[in-house]
Design a protein around this motif. Sequence first.
Motif, mmCIF file in Angstrom:
data_model
loop_
_atom_site.group_PDB
_atom_site.id
_atom_site.type_symbol
_atom_site.label_atom_id
_atom_site.label_comp_id
_atom_site.label_asym_id
_atom_site.label_seq_id
_atom_site.Cartn_x
_atom_site.Cartn_y
_atom_site.Cartn_z
ATOM 1 N N ALA A 65 0.810 -1.221 0.000
ATOM 2 C CA ALA A 65 0.000 0.000 0.000
ATOM 3 C C ALA A 65 0.841 1.268 0.000
ATOM 4 O O ALA A 65 0.289 2.378 -0.070
ATOM 5 N N LEU A 66 2.172 1.135 0.060
ATOM 6 C CA LEU A 66 3.042 2.297 0.176
ATOM 7 C C LEU A 66 3.772 2.584 -1.127
ATOM 8 O O LEU A 66 3.987 1.695 -1.953
ATOM 9 N N ASP A 67 4.173 3.823 -1.305
ATOM 10 C CA ASP A 67 4.912 4.270 -2.482
ATOM 11 C C ASP A 67 6.307 3.640 -2.467
ATOM 12 O O ASP A 67 7.049 3.790 -1.488
ATOM 13 N N ASP A 68 6.683 2.949 -3.540
ATOM 14 C CA ASP A 68 7.977 2.261 -3.545
ATOM 15 C C ASP A 68 9.163 3.205 -3.710
ATOM 16 O O ASP A 68 10.319 2.768 -3.702
ATOM 17 N N SER A 69 8.893 4.530 -3.832
ATOM 18 C CA SER A 69 9.996 5.496 -3.891
ATOM 19 C C SER A 69 10.416 5.978 -2.504
ATOM 20 O O SER A 69 11.361 6.769 -2.386
ATOM 21 N N LEU A 70 9.728 5.507 -1.467
ATOM 22 C CA LEU A 70 10.089 5.905 -0.113
ATOM 23 C C LEU A 70 11.507 5.457 0.220
ATOM 24 O O LEU A 70 11.935 4.370 -0.195
ATOM 25 N N PRO A 71 12.265 6.272 0.977
ATOM 26 C CA PRO A 71 13.604 5.839 1.394
ATOM 27 C C PRO A 71 13.542 4.504 2.134
ATOM 28 O O PRO A 71 12.676 4.291 2.975
ATOM 29 N N ARG A 72 14.425 3.586 1.799
ATOM 30 C CA ARG A 72 14.571 2.270 2.415
ATOM 31 C C ARG A 72 13.386 1.321 2.128
ATOM 32 O O ARG A 72 13.280 0.267 2.736
ATOM 33 N N HIS A 73 12.529 1.707 1.183
ATOM 34 C CA HIS A 73 11.429 0.814 0.812
ATOM 35 C C HIS A 73 11.983 -0.501 0.261
ATOM 36 O O HIS A 73 11.520 -1.595 0.621
ATOM 37 N N ALA A 74 12.994 -0.400 -0.599
ATOM 38 C CA ALA A 74 13.565 -1.612 -1.204
ATOM 39 C C ALA A 74 14.208 -2.498 -0.143
ATOM 40 O O ALA A 74 14.127 -3.730 -0.221
ATOM 41 N N ALA A 75 14.848 -1.898 0.847
ATOM 42 C CA ALA A 75 15.493 -2.688 1.901
ATOM 43 C C ALA A 75 14.454 -3.439 2.723
ATOM 44 O O ALA A 75 14.654 -4.615 3.079
ATOM 45 N N VAL A 76 13.333 -2.782 3.029
ATOM 46 C CA VAL A 76 12.266 -3.452 3.783
ATOM 47 C C VAL A 76 11.668 -4.582 2.955
ATOM 48 O O VAL A 76 11.443 -5.697 3.458
ATOM 49 N N ALA A 77 11.423 -4.308 1.687
ATOM 50 C CA ALA A 77 10.867 -5.342 0.808
ATOM 51 C C ALA A 77 11.822 -6.537 0.715
ATOM 52 O O ALA A 77 11.394 -7.697 0.744
ATOM 53 N N ALA A 78 13.131 -6.248 0.635
ATOM 54 C CA ALA A 78 14.113 -7.335 0.560
ATOM 55 C C ALA A 78 14.050 -8.195 1.811
ATOM 56 O O ALA A 78 14.053 -9.439 1.728
ATOM 57 N N TYR A 79 13.996 -7.562 2.962
ATOM 58 C CA TYR A 79 13.960 -8.308 4.228
ATOM 59 C C TYR A 79 12.720 -9.199 4.304
ATOM 60 O O TYR A 79 12.808 -10.385 4.680
ATOM 61 N N LEU A 80 11.570 -8.658 3.933
ATOM 62 C CA LEU A 80 10.329 -9.428 4.019
ATOM 63 C C LEU A 80 10.305 -10.572 3.001
ATOM 64 O O LEU A 80 9.824 -11.671 3.298
ATOM 65 N N HIS A 81 10.831 -10.322 1.804
ATOM 66 C CA HIS A 81 10.897 -11.399 0.810
ATOM 67 C C HIS A 81 11.857 -12.496 1.263
ATOM 68 O O HIS A 81 11.590 -13.685 1.044
ATOM 69 N N GLU A 82 12.958 -12.113 1.905
ATOM 70 C CA GLU A 82 13.863 -13.131 2.436
ATOM 71 C C GLU A 82 13.155 -13.964 3.503
ATOM 72 O O GLU A 82 13.277 -15.198 3.528
ATOM 73 N N ARG A 83 12.426 -13.297 4.400
ATOM 74 C CA ARG A 83 11.682 -14.020 5.430
ATOM 75 C C ARG A 83 10.664 -14.968 4.809
ATOM 76 O O ARG A 83 10.359 -16.037 5.373
#
Length: 381
Positions: free
Chosen positions: A323-341
């Motif tokens: 639901a969040l804008d993927d241009s947010l700072p550290r959005h990619a890092a959070v997505a990476a962590y959750l996909h790894e989990r």
Amino acid sequence: MDEALLRSLTPSVLTVLVRRGADFAAAEDAVQDALVEAVRVWPADPPRDPKGWLITAAWRKFLDATRADTARRRREDLVDEEPAPGAAPALDDTLQLYFLCAHPSLTPSSAVALTLRAVGGLTTRQIARAYLVPEATMAQRISRAKRTVSGVRLDRPGDVGTVLRVLYLVFNEGYSGDVDLAAEAIRLTRQLAARVDHPEAAGLLALMLLHHARRAARTAPDGSLVPLAEQDRGRWDTGAITEGVAILQTALARDRLGEFQAQAAIAALHADAPTAGETDWVQIVEWYDELTRLTGNPLVRLNRAVAVGEADGPRAGLAALAALDDSLPRHAAVAAYLHERDGDLATAARLYAEAARKAPDLAERDHLTRQAARLNSRRRR
């Protein structure tokens, strides 16, 4: 040359000039000129009273500039009013200077830039590097801020809420930057909390103490970042945690919740967990819900997605993230962590590499690059 001494004296010297009638911009220029003179003169001829020497030198620099500027004839009365040199009073005017720098007419970014320059003693280049903008851009921003407050006297302080915001930003810069301002921000916030009846002052002090308590464990001996879940909790400062929790509990008891108190509550829950696996993520999600209600900040919602992923599983976290804008700072890092989990190592590795390219500093970039390399290595086995 004792640079720490110069930096500690700068706020008081600047305050004295403003109290004598110099506008902020002219006073700041005069103090900077006096500091340059001190660097040149002191090594060979150290003064007995460094503060008094700086005040006298800065005042003379100001008067010289005043005499040379015909457009400022309204200050001519000041030329004949130079006080005799002498020992300066041992007053701490730094917090008052924060109120001046945090004038409500300034944006938060301009206020913190001006504070870092005038009070923290950072160079324009250092501040520009912290904000990831060209030095010329930051110089213009600071100049505009100085012009804005040039007519503001110390008897017309800025809003307490604005001061709290600037202290928070200065603490964050000191916590992660090259110049350590975190301890000074804690000292000033402690003073402010003792002087004003404002629950958010206590909330900010608690937040700073709880974050600062983990500082020793945040980096490895080689300087690399250590994620919260992997930190050695034996290195956390239990005294600072105990104090921070006690201050927070007193603030919360007043039932005047603000964003700093909510952030401190989240930090307290992390500090209270004996291990990362025992963290009360359900309660952390509830506090992020409160923080979202208070601020509407999309970065809060980004952090909430991580907490949801811990409390309800990575798929739930990814749903919140969607639901969040993927241009947010550290959005990619959070997505990476959750996909790894969630077990999607290929997507996680790609996102870690993307996050590394967008990282705001070298330490974070190196950490994210290592995360991507770690997952790529696992996939090749």
